[in-house]
Design an enzyme around this catalytic site. Structure first.
Site, PDB file in Angstrom:
ATOM      1  N   ASN A   1       0.800  -1.226   0.000  1.00 19.14           N
ATOM      2  CA  ASN A   1       0.000   0.000   0.000  1.00 19.14           C
ATOM      3  C   ASN A   1       0.834   1.277   0.000  1.00 19.14           C
ATOM      4  OD1 ASN A   1      -2.413   1.806   0.911  1.00 19.14           O
ATOM      5  ND2 ASN A   1      -0.873   2.023   2.519  1.00 19.14           N
TER       6      ASN A   1
ATOM      7  N   TYR B   1       3.572   9.499 -11.386  1.00 17.57           N
ATOM      8  CA  TYR B   1       2.588   8.794 -10.552  1.00 17.57           C
ATOM      9  C   TYR B   1       1.685   7.868 -11.384  1.00 17.57           C
ATOM     10  CZ  TYR B   1      -1.006   7.920  -7.049  1.00 17.57           C
ATOM     11  OH  TYR B   1      -1.896   7.304  -6.194  1.00 17.57           O
TER      12      TYR B   1
END
Ligand code: NAD
Length: 247
Positions: free
Chosen positions: A90, A155
């Site tokens: 995560n 990203y």
């Protein structure tokens, strides 16, 4: 739903990862959370333990971008608990710098943490899972992995790679009874979103068909489903949890 399962959650000290940690604990798992620093790990552990003294949670802080440190941490969990049933990747950083202001170093940062570190956790863990007869790996993607993002190209690039790694490893590791999936959150109310002015959040929410931004718990619920027996025939999936938002 996860009674006595051993779970590892990277970036488990706050935000979405913290919600996954607490959801797994509520459902009977024993959890080892990874954070970036001892202080944040210690604070998270004492806050979590204060909620329920019966929860079995521990913390480590290996440098996720260092393959050797990660391998050592993963192997120490196997030594202590005997197995690893669930790995949640995560931890991640987002970026929004326009291309003309971007640097190679900034691009590398997104790739190092959001992509390479996943490989570093998965490699030793998959070996353990194969040996024990199976397991479950869940990666955190993003809605930008489907729609792209108009700035901060490192990203979305990293999250497209997360999907590629997820789908490829699902095919490679399926025969070893290791399921590999990803969850793609939309705009989720972690510290960063919660700190935005109310009008800004309202403007974002008005563009989302469900009319609100996501809560960390909305996202953690998908991680629970995928880690549990309810997800027993699901692998290679990228599950959107975004209220039908479009980046
Ligand atoms: P956050 O910033 O609240 O938490 C990030 C977690 O990652 C923290 O626990 C932090 O300790 C850890 N982390 C950050 N840099 C690290 C490093 N260098 N080494 C080790 N750990 C590090 O973020 P969040 O919003 O909860 O995001 C969690 C994941 O969800 C990320 O992968 C992010 O890309 C993804 N995501 C978030 C949103 C959103 O709107 N919040 C949307 C889509 C995807």
């Amino acid at each position: 739903m996860l009674k006595d399962k051993i779970a590892v959650v990277t970036g488990g000290t706050r935000g979405i990862g913290r919600s996954i940690v607490e959801t797994y604990l509520k459902n009977g798992a024993k959890v080892v959370l990874f954070g970036s620093r001892k202080e944040t790990v210690d604070t998270a552990l004492s806050e979590i333990r204060a909620k329920d003294a019966g929860w079995q949670v521990e913390g480590l802080f290996p440098k996720l971008t260092n393959a050797k440190e990660v391998e050592k941490a993963i192997n120490s969990i196997k030594e202590k608990f005997g197995r690893i049933d669930i790995l949640v990747n995560n931890a991640g950083i987002s970026q929004s710098t326009p291309l003309y202001d971007y640097t190679a170093e900034e691009f590398d940062k997104a790739i190092d943490l959001n992509v390479k570190a996943l490989f570093y956790t998965i490699l030793p863990t998959a070996k353990i899972m194969k040996e024990q007869g199976g397991g479950c790996i869940i990666n955190t993607s993003s809605m930008v992995s489907i729609y792209g993002q108009p700035a901060g190209v490192g990203y979305p690039t990293s999250k497209f790679a997360v999907n590629g790694m997820t789908k490829s490893l699902a095919r490679e590791l399926g025969p070893d009874n290791i399921r590999v999936n990803a969850v793609a959150p939309g705009v989720t109310k972690t510290d960063m979103v919660a700190a935005l002015p109310e009008e800004t959040v309202a403007a974002i929410s008005s563009q989302i068909p469900l009319g609100r931004v996501g809560e960390p718990q909305d996202v953690a619920n998908a991680f629970l489903y995928l880690a549990s027996d309810l997800g027993s025939y699901v692998t290679g999936a990228v599950i959107s949890v975004d209220g039908c938002a479009r980046a």
